[in-house]
Design an enzyme around this catalytic site. Structure first.
Site, short mmCIF file in Angstrom:
data_model
loop_
_atom_site.label_atom_id
_atom_site.label_comp_id
_atom_site.label_asym_id
_atom_site.label_seq_id
_atom_site.Cartn_x
_atom_site.Cartn_y
_atom_site.Cartn_z
N GLY A 186 0.72 -1.12 -0.01
CA GLY A 186 -0.16 0.01 0.04
C GLY A 186 0.83 1.45 0.05
O GLY A 186 0.39 2.39 0.17
N GLU A 203 5.66 2.60 8.13
CA GLU A 203 5.55 1.30 8.87
C GLU A 203 6.82 0.95 9.67
O GLU A 203 6.73 0.36 10.86
CB GLU A 203 4.92 0.27 8.01
CG GLU A 203 3.52 0.67 7.36
CD GLU A 203 3.25 -0.04 6.34
OE1 GLU A 203 1.84 -0.18 6.20
OE2 GLU A 203 3.74 -0.99 5.67
#
Length: 354
Positions: A197, A203
């Site tokens: 994504g 992240e």
């Protein structure tokens, strides 16, 4: 797998259920018409949070992490499902929810001192937030602060009414207590591919800023070796001006047709991340968990490939999460989860531990 690109048209927000919150922001790769989600552990009024926590604990200890569809006479009333045999899609969604509840029950509910929480993105992490708002007592919840990995998880946190903070505001030398996130592929050693994504840099920053990283996904993300199930390639965030150079280096290393990720159909040109970078997807032959690389054949061991990729000039970050886990590192910096919870096809939950 959340989409953090500028032109994503697939993020949406649905508040479902009267007694607990389910938020749907994910871009699904499966069927597009899923039935409305039903909370497995609905609240029971003013004291519903405590009751729900007890229900989950008893449910897990008695039923060994499985969703039983028939008979139901051993299940607590608030945890019973319909007597109608669930469809495969329903069963997967229920198991994903159960995996999320189990992860929160194991890594957050028993530890009220864990007040700084990282929240990733994806369809299973949606259920993590539902579990947190359902199982954590309101007085404890008010002391917690939640750190997103991107725009999707930021909206998820805000929509759940949780305290939002950003990772750049974390004081130097301070770590998040735990981070919950998904993955695109997970091997038996808990190495991950993330970044489908385009959120991989954020992240990784949140994961490595945490004492513990917990992965929550579904069975389709389990793999004997990275690159076996996830065929799109390792996501790599690159400076746009270095993209051609990076592509050449990847081909030299044995990547099988690396390419800049296109923004179509939503956007002409390349995908642009929240950081103003491009994403290169680099397929490799399935990565070795153990042993050493055979570079001439383009066959790489996970850690060795990761080390080579991050050293390419123009590469900002890579979508391989590898090396140490939180149990090994102790003081942050770990990229691998300490545990991974998978919602299985038959409705059960499988747990892999570091």
């Amino acid at each position: 797998m959340g989409d953090c690109t500028h032109m994503n048209k697939h993020h949406h927000l649905l508040l479902r259920g009267a007694s607990s919150l389910t938020v749907s922001l994910c871009k699904r790769s499966g069927p597009t018409h899923l039935p409305p989600a039903r909370p497995l552990f609905p609240s029971s009024g003013a004291g519903g949070t405590t009751t729900a926590a007890a229900i989950v604990s008893n449910f897990f200890s008695r039923h060994h992490h499985s969703i039983l569809t028939s008979p139901h006479h051993h299940l607590p009333k608030t945890a019973r499902m319909s007597t109608t045999t669930p469809s495969p899609v329903d069963l997967i969604e229920q198991s994903k929810r159960l995996a999320a509840f189990q992860s929160v029950t194991a890594h957050l509910v028993p530890f009220p001192s864990r007040t700084r929480i990282g929240i990733g993105s994806g369809s299973t992490v949606i259920y993590v937030v539902e579990a947190i708002t359902t199982l954590v007592p309101p007085t404890t919840l008010s002391t917690m602060t939640f750190y997103p990995t991107g725009a999707q998880s930021e909206q998820l946190i805000e929509s759940a009414g949780l305290n939002l903070q950003y990772i750049n505001k974390l004081p130097p030398g301070t770590l998040l207590d735990v981070c919950f996130d998904g993955a695109d592929e997970v091997d038996p050693s808990l190495n991950l591919i993330k970044g489908g994504g385009a959120c991989l840099w954020q992240e990784k920053i949140v994961a490595t800023s945490s004492k513990k990283f917990v992965c929550v996904a579904d069975f389709r993300k389990m793999s004997p070796a990275l690159g076996t199930m996830w065929k799109k390639g390792i996501p790599i965030e690159v400076l746009p001006l270095a993209a051609n150079r990076v592509l050449g280096e990847l081909e030299r290393m044995g990547s099988l047709g690396p390419k800049v990720r296109p923004g179509l159909p939503g956007k002409a040109g390349a995908v642009v991340t929240d950081n103003g970078m491009w994403i290169v997807d680099a397929p490799f032959r399935p990565l070795r968990v153990e042993g050493t690389s055979d570079k001439e054949k383009g066959e790489w061991q996970v850690d060795e490939l990761a080390d080579a990729l991050i050293k390419i000039p123009g590469v900002a970050e890579i979508g391989l999460f590898y090396g140490k886990n939180g149990n090994q590192a102790g003081e942050g910096g770990a990229q691998k989860p300490v545990e991974a919870y998978f919602g299985m096809e038959d409705g059960s939950v499988k747990v892999l531990s570091a």
